[in-house]
Design a protein around this motif. Structure first.
Motif, short mmCIF file in Angstrom:
data_model
loop_
_atom_site.label_atom_id
_atom_site.label_comp_id
_atom_site.label_asym_id
_atom_site.label_seq_id
_atom_site.Cartn_x
_atom_site.Cartn_y
_atom_site.Cartn_z
N GLN A 15 -12.21 -71.31 93.16
CA GLN A 15 -11.99 -72.22 92.05
C GLN A 15 -13.23 -72.37 91.18
O GLN A 15 -13.34 -73.32 90.41
CB GLN A 15 -11.56 -73.59 92.59
N ALA A 103 -11.32 -74.22 82.18
CA ALA A 103 -10.06 -74.33 81.43
C ALA A 103 -10.15 -75.46 80.41
O ALA A 103 -9.65 -75.34 79.28
CB ALA A 103 -8.90 -74.57 82.40
N THR A 165 -4.46 -71.32 76.46
CA THR A 165 -5.01 -71.77 77.73
C THR A 165 -4.05 -71.46 78.89
O THR A 165 -4.47 -70.98 79.95
CB THR A 165 -5.30 -73.28 77.69
N SER A 166 -2.78 -71.76 78.69
CA SER A 166 -1.81 -71.53 79.77
C SER A 166 -1.67 -70.05 80.09
O SER A 166 -1.60 -69.66 81.27
CB SER A 166 -0.45 -72.12 79.38
N LEU A 167 -1.66 -69.19 79.07
CA LEU A 167 -1.55 -67.75 79.31
C LEU A 167 -2.79 -67.19 79.99
O LEU A 167 -2.69 -66.35 80.90
CB LEU A 167 -1.31 -67.02 77.99
N THR A 168 -3.95 -67.65 79.57
CA THR A 168 -5.20 -67.11 80.11
C THR A 168 -5.46 -67.56 81.54
O THR A 168 -5.79 -66.75 82.42
CB THR A 168 -6.39 -67.52 79.22
N PHE A 169 -5.29 -68.85 81.80
CA PHE A 169 -5.66 -69.37 83.12
C PHE A 169 -4.52 -69.30 84.14
O PHE A 169 -4.66 -69.81 85.26
CB PHE A 169 -6.17 -70.80 82.98
N SER A 170 -3.42 -68.66 83.75
CA SER A 170 -2.39 -68.34 84.75
C SER A 170 -2.63 -66.95 85.35
O SER A 170 -1.94 -66.55 86.29
CB SER A 170 -1.00 -68.38 84.09
N LEU A 171 -3.62 -66.22 84.82
CA LEU A 171 -3.96 -64.90 85.34
C LEU A 171 -4.70 -65.02 86.67
O LEU A 171 -5.45 -65.98 86.90
CB LEU A 171 -4.85 -64.15 84.34
N THR A 197 -3.55 -56.99 81.53
CA THR A 197 -3.70 -58.05 80.54
C THR A 197 -3.24 -57.61 79.15
O THR A 197 -3.59 -58.24 78.16
CB THR A 197 -5.17 -58.49 80.45
N ASN A 200 -1.41 -60.34 77.29
CA ASN A 200 -2.33 -61.41 76.86
C ASN A 200 -3.14 -60.98 75.65
O ASN A 200 -3.34 -61.76 74.71
CB ASN A 200 -3.27 -61.78 78.01
#
Length: 316
Positions: A15, A103, A165-171, A197, A200
């Motif tokens: 994390q 994030a 943000t949602s698309l990037t940090f769901s990777l 990616t 993205n």
């Protein structure tokens, strides 16, 4: 506490990320720290001064300066999302940032950058109405309309930020946790994702390109009409004042949109993340610092307001 030695992660949680930032000898980092600090301090002082002057001077309580005050507020927040963490990391041995903080930083960075893009278009529309349709201007740009326009820019910025943000940090980030940048941004994050990616990247360049190119076209069309109207003016003094005001705005638009276009809307324009870091300095620190200087130095009303404020302070 996790440690970072020799470029390797030791005990680093899944994390957490490491912001690589600017590497080099101590002298280089000290120099860069000084540059970042000066840019940030001038940004804070310049934008706070603009906000204070416009708020305190009744003569500047007009739509144009209402938008300019909001621009200064955005620039102040925009730089503050990036600079403090970057300054601390110059002399940090770990340069760790948690997944949540990363994030959060990216969300507000994207929110403020996109909002500023829309706000610059709103300011162009304000000048278009003031110059090309002066009789309708008081009604069209009434206080409630100006407030709704500003809120609309924030809504547009928030929508884009949520998507990015949602698309990037769901990777999944499993290949490396070293972000080769001095803040959390999409391009370096995509580089350390351990999955395809392509989608993205397509959405990043597509959405950012649509926003930047679309807003640029609106600004150019607006100023096309403004230029024609100015050239028809008989008063040379009036033409000079309008050109001065519009010239300041076009300078800001050119600098901000230009750097964003190179970084986000033109795949392959930035050949390495080292070049990306340099470009990022311009739109995260240099431009927010220059905006109040550009508007104050080229705007007679602002300079006179600063003089009046200085005289009141002297008398008190």
């Amino acid at each position: 506490m996790p440690t970072h030695r020799g470029g390797n992660l030791s005990g680093l949680s899944l994390q957490e990320f490491v912001l690589v930032g600017f590497e080099g000898e101590l002298e280089t980092r000290v120099l860069l720290f000084a540059v970042f600090l000066v840019l940030y301090v001038v940004t804070v002082l310049g934008n706070l001064t603009m906000i204070m002057v416009i708020t305190l001077d009744v003569r500047l309580h007009s739509p144009m300066y209402f938008f300019l005050k909001n621009l200064s507020f955005l620039d102040l927040c925009y730089a503050s999302v990036i600079a403090p963490k970057a300054l601390v990391d110059f002399f940090s041995s770990t340069k760790i940032i948690t997944f949540t903080n990363c994030a959060t930083q990216f969300f507000f960075f994207s929110l403020l950058a996109t909002t500023e893009t829309f706000l610059l278009v709103t300011m162009a529309y304000d000048r278009f109405m003031a110059i090309c349709s002066p009789l309708h201007y008081p009604v069209t740009m009434c206080p409630s309309a100006c407030t709704r326009l500003v809120l609309g820019t924030y809504c547009g910025g928030c929508l884009n930020s949520i998507v990015q943000t949602s698309l990037t940090f769901s990777l999944p980030f499993c290949s490396s946790h070293h972000i080769n940048h001095f803040f959390c941004d999409v391009p370096p994050l995509l580089q350390i994702a351990c999955t395809n990616t392509a989608l993205n990247e397509l959405l990043l360049f597509g959405l950012c390109g649509l926003i930047i190119v679309g807003t640029t076209l609106i600004v150019l069309v607006s100023y096309g009409y403004i230029t024609v109207t100015i050239l028809r003016m008989r008063s040379g003094t009036g033409r000079h004042k309008v050109f001065s005001t519009c010239g300041s705005h076009m300078t800001v638009v050119s600098l901000f949109y230009g750097t964003l276009f190179v970084m986000y809307a033109q795949p392959g324009a930035v050949r390495s993340m080292e070049q990306g870091k340099v470009v990022s300095i311009f739109y995260t620190l240099v431009i927010p610092m220059l905006n109040p200087l550009i508007y104050s130095l080229r705007n007679k009303d602002v300079k006179e307001a600063l003089q009046r404020l200085g005289q009141k302070h002297t008398v008190v």
